[in-house]
Design a protein around this motif. Structure first.
Motif, short mmCIF file in Angstrom:
data_model
loop_
_atom_site.label_atom_id
_atom_site.label_comp_id
_atom_site.label_asym_id
_atom_site.label_seq_id
_atom_site.Cartn_x
_atom_site.Cartn_y
_atom_site.Cartn_z
N LEU A 36 0.83 -1.20 0.00
CA LEU A 36 0.00 0.00 0.00
C LEU A 36 0.87 1.25 0.00
O LEU A 36 2.07 1.19 0.28
N ALA A 37 0.28 2.39 -0.28
CA ALA A 37 1.01 3.66 -0.36
C ALA A 37 1.74 3.98 0.94
O ALA A 37 2.81 4.58 0.92
N ASP A 38 1.18 3.55 2.08
CA ASP A 38 1.81 3.84 3.37
C ASP A 38 2.89 2.82 3.75
O ASP A 38 3.43 2.85 4.85
N GLY A 39 3.19 1.88 2.84
CA GLY A 39 4.22 0.87 3.09
C GLY A 39 3.70 -0.42 3.71
O GLY A 39 4.46 -1.37 3.89
N THR A 40 2.42 -0.48 4.03
CA THR A 40 1.82 -1.69 4.58
C THR A 40 1.75 -2.77 3.50
O THR A 40 1.40 -2.49 2.36
N PHE A 41 2.08 -4.02 3.88
CA PHE A 41 1.99 -5.14 2.95
C PHE A 41 0.60 -5.75 3.02
O PHE A 41 0.00 -5.85 4.09
N LEU A 42 0.11 -6.18 1.88
CA LEU A 42 -1.20 -6.81 1.78
C LEU A 42 -1.05 -8.09 0.97
O LEU A 42 -0.33 -8.12 -0.03
N ALA A 72 -7.21 -1.73 -2.90
CA ALA A 72 -5.75 -1.80 -2.99
C ALA A 72 -5.30 -2.42 -4.30
O ALA A 72 -4.39 -1.91 -4.96
N PHE A 73 -5.95 -3.50 -4.71
CA PHE A 73 -5.52 -4.18 -5.94
C PHE A 73 -5.97 -3.44 -7.20
O PHE A 73 -5.29 -3.50 -8.21
N THR A 74 -7.10 -2.75 -7.14
CA THR A 74 -7.50 -1.98 -8.32
C THR A 74 -6.68 -0.70 -8.44
O THR A 74 -6.47 -0.20 -9.54
N GLY A 75 -6.19 -0.18 -7.31
CA GLY A 75 -5.46 1.08 -7.32
C GLY A 75 -3.95 0.97 -7.49
O GLY A 75 -3.30 1.95 -7.83
N ASN A 76 -3.37 -0.20 -7.25
CA ASN A 76 -1.92 -0.35 -7.33
C ASN A 76 -1.46 -0.70 -8.73
O ASN A 76 -2.16 -1.40 -9.47
N SER A 77 -0.28 -0.24 -9.07
CA SER A 77 0.26 -0.50 -10.41
C SER A 77 0.88 -1.89 -10.53
O SER A 77 1.02 -2.40 -11.64
N HIS A 78 1.27 -2.52 -9.40
CA HIS A 78 1.96 -3.81 -9.44
C HIS A 78 1.48 -4.74 -8.32
O HIS A 78 0.97 -4.27 -7.30
N GLY A 114 9.13 -3.38 -5.08
CA GLY A 114 8.86 -3.26 -3.65
C GLY A 114 7.69 -4.04 -3.10
O GLY A 114 7.14 -3.69 -2.06
N HIS A 115 7.32 -5.15 -3.75
CA HIS A 115 6.20 -5.97 -3.28
C HIS A 115 6.72 -7.31 -2.77
O HIS A 115 7.70 -7.85 -3.29
#
Length: 171
Positions: A36-42, A72-78, A114-115
């Motif tokens: 996520l944008a705040d660095g949290t892993f999902l 999160a998954f619709t908004g992230n690029s990777h 970074g994932h």
């Protein structure tokens, strides 16, 4: 002469029957991860993973419309598709749980973007979130694979409601 119907015929089965029929198809188990944008892993467990194309290299997976992780998954690029190995049923269960931090106690490294890449997986695919298609009660995600690796570890298999290693005996 065969004629085409513009609509599907009325179903003669319910959702439970359909789910039971689908369970007869053995699938691999994946954990899809992102940051996520705040660095949290999902991360979440998904068995709906398939190849789509070799050129360009495309894969797909799907996520339920009501999933809390949908934004999160619709908004992230990777994201990374981690194919679990036969000894990782505990990770499939952990990432399918409602646990707040599903990464507790999980060893991983980070992809180029970074994932999380889970340690010990049979294969992983780092994907650009290329396209999404709403269908029924799910969204189909198509990812363009930018990086991938594999090992020769046997995959975790799910069949008839249980995890099976390639030997066919319950894990």
């Amino acid at each position: 002469m065969h004629t085409r119907s513009p609509r599907a015929a009325k179903r003669d089965f319910d959702s439970r029957h359909f789910r039971n029929a689908l369970s007869q198809f053995a699938t691999g188990i994946t954990v899809i991860t992102t940051t996520l944008a705040d660095g949290t892993f999902l991360g979440l467990t998904a068995s709906s993973f398939n190849s789509v194309s070799l050129d360009p290299p495309l894969v797909l997976w799907s996520l339920g419309n009501v999933a809390s992780s949908m934004p999160a998954f619709t908004g992230n690029s990777h994201y990374v598709v981690n194919v679990l190995s036969e000894n990782q049923a505990h990770l499939a269960e952990q990432f399918a749980s409602r646990k707040k931090n599903r990464f507790d106690g999980v060893e991983f490294s980070l992809s180029r973007t970074g994932h999380p890449i889970l340690n010990g997986v049979s294969a992983w695919f780092e994907c650009h979130n290329r396209s999404r298609y709403p269908e029924g009660d799910h969204v189909i995600f198509v990812g363009e694979v930018e990086h991938c690796e594999f090992t020769h570890q046997a995959p975790l298999i799910f069949h008839a409601g249980q995890f099976l290693p390639p030997s066919g005996k319950p894990a």
